[in-house]
Design a protein around this motif. Sequence first.
Motif, PDB file in Angstrom:
ATOM      1  N   GLY A 180      -4.407   1.040  -3.218  1.00 50.29           N
ATOM      2  CA  GLY A 180      -4.233   2.476  -3.457  1.00 50.29           C
ATOM      3  C   GLY A 180      -4.294   3.289  -2.172  1.00 50.29           C
ATOM      4  O   GLY A 180      -3.718   4.372  -2.087  1.00 50.29           O
ATOM      5  N   GLN A 181      -4.963   2.770  -1.170  1.00 54.06           N
ATOM      6  CA  GLN A 181      -5.097   3.473   0.111  1.00 54.06           C
ATOM      7  C   GLN A 181      -4.441   2.638   1.207  1.00 54.06           C
ATOM      8  O   GLN A 181      -4.330   1.427   1.080  1.00 54.06           O
ATOM      9  CB  GLN A 181      -6.586   3.671   0.457  1.00 54.06           C
ATOM     10  CG  GLN A 181      -7.400   4.355  -0.634  1.00 54.06           C
ATOM     11  CD  GLN A 181      -6.881   5.730  -0.989  1.00 54.06           C
ATOM     12  OE1 GLN A 181      -6.354   6.456  -0.145  1.00 54.06           O
ATOM     13  NE2 GLN A 181      -6.999   6.107  -2.263  1.00 54.06           N
TER      14      GLN A 181
ATOM     15  N   ASP B 232       0.876  -1.179   0.000  1.00 57.28           N
ATOM     16  CA  ASP B 232       0.000   0.000   0.000  1.00 57.28           C
ATOM     17  C   ASP B 232       0.914   1.230   0.000  1.00 57.28           C
ATOM     18  O   ASP B 232       2.131   1.077  -0.072  1.00 57.28           O
ATOM     19  CB  ASP B 232      -1.009  -0.077   1.164  1.00 57.28           C
ATOM     20  CG  ASP B 232      -0.422   0.163   2.552  1.00 57.28           C
ATOM     21  OD1 ASP B 232       0.707   0.702   2.651  1.00 57.28           O
ATOM     22  OD2 ASP B 232      -1.090  -0.162   3.552  1.00 57.28           O
TER      23      ASP B 232
END
Length: 226
Positions: free
Chosen positions: A111-112, A27
């Motif tokens: 993505g987070q 991440d």
Amino acid sequence: EAFFAQGNTLAGQRVLVTAGGTVERLDPVRYLTNDSSGKMGFAIAEAAKAMGAQVTLIAGRTSAQPPAGVELVRVESAQQMLEAVTERFDTADIVVKAAAVADYRPVKQHGQKLKKNGESLTLELERTTDILQTLGEKKKGQLLIGFAAETEDVERYAMDKLTRKNCDLIVANDVGADGAGFNGDTNIVQLYGPEGLIESLPMLSKREVAQRLLIHAADRMASTRR
Ligand code: CTP
Ligand code: CA
């Protein structure tokens, strides 16, 4: 001999070196990497430059200081390193794969930032592309030099890698030995060619290891008239 003494043994040659460890993201703030310092690869780039070569250094994560006078390309993941090397492979004369490339990467790159959830977490990993093996399959006259980091059965594993990856030289190091391996300024290596053991070097600075390796490379370039 005079030619060597001038330090011009790689004059006019284009040398591509990869160094350091790759970073495989999970991440935006977490990743998998390894203990490679990049020092061996940086020493090879520096020595090649000193021997007159035109040098491109493709570097992953490293704590080493980039040598002057070489083109530096920064990458993060095995996939980025593969792309950077592939783009430059056709125009290279000698390729040295000193990087410690991750064998596996997380299947999902989030993505987070991942939130914790539950008492345990299982990460699923998938194989990366073997860059050296890919180059070995497509080489057209390039002298291809790989590394083999081993902790046991060094000769057998090194020769197996040389054959499997279609390399011209393999630098084997016993990363478990004192004075060898990832973080120090010295290394203890054996050089192998398709014919078997070429030379077993004593403990030397990484810079000296680099020089000895490149002298063998220059010899092989000259004797095969590429
Ligand atoms: N290598 C590569 N791409 C990968 C893995 C390794 O180009 N995805 C290269 C390394 O840069 C090195 C050589 O292959 O030059 C040997 O790496 P090493 O980790 O010693 O061997 P592996 O083939 O990955 O086998 P293993 O880790 O299982 O011993
Ligand atoms: Ca590996």
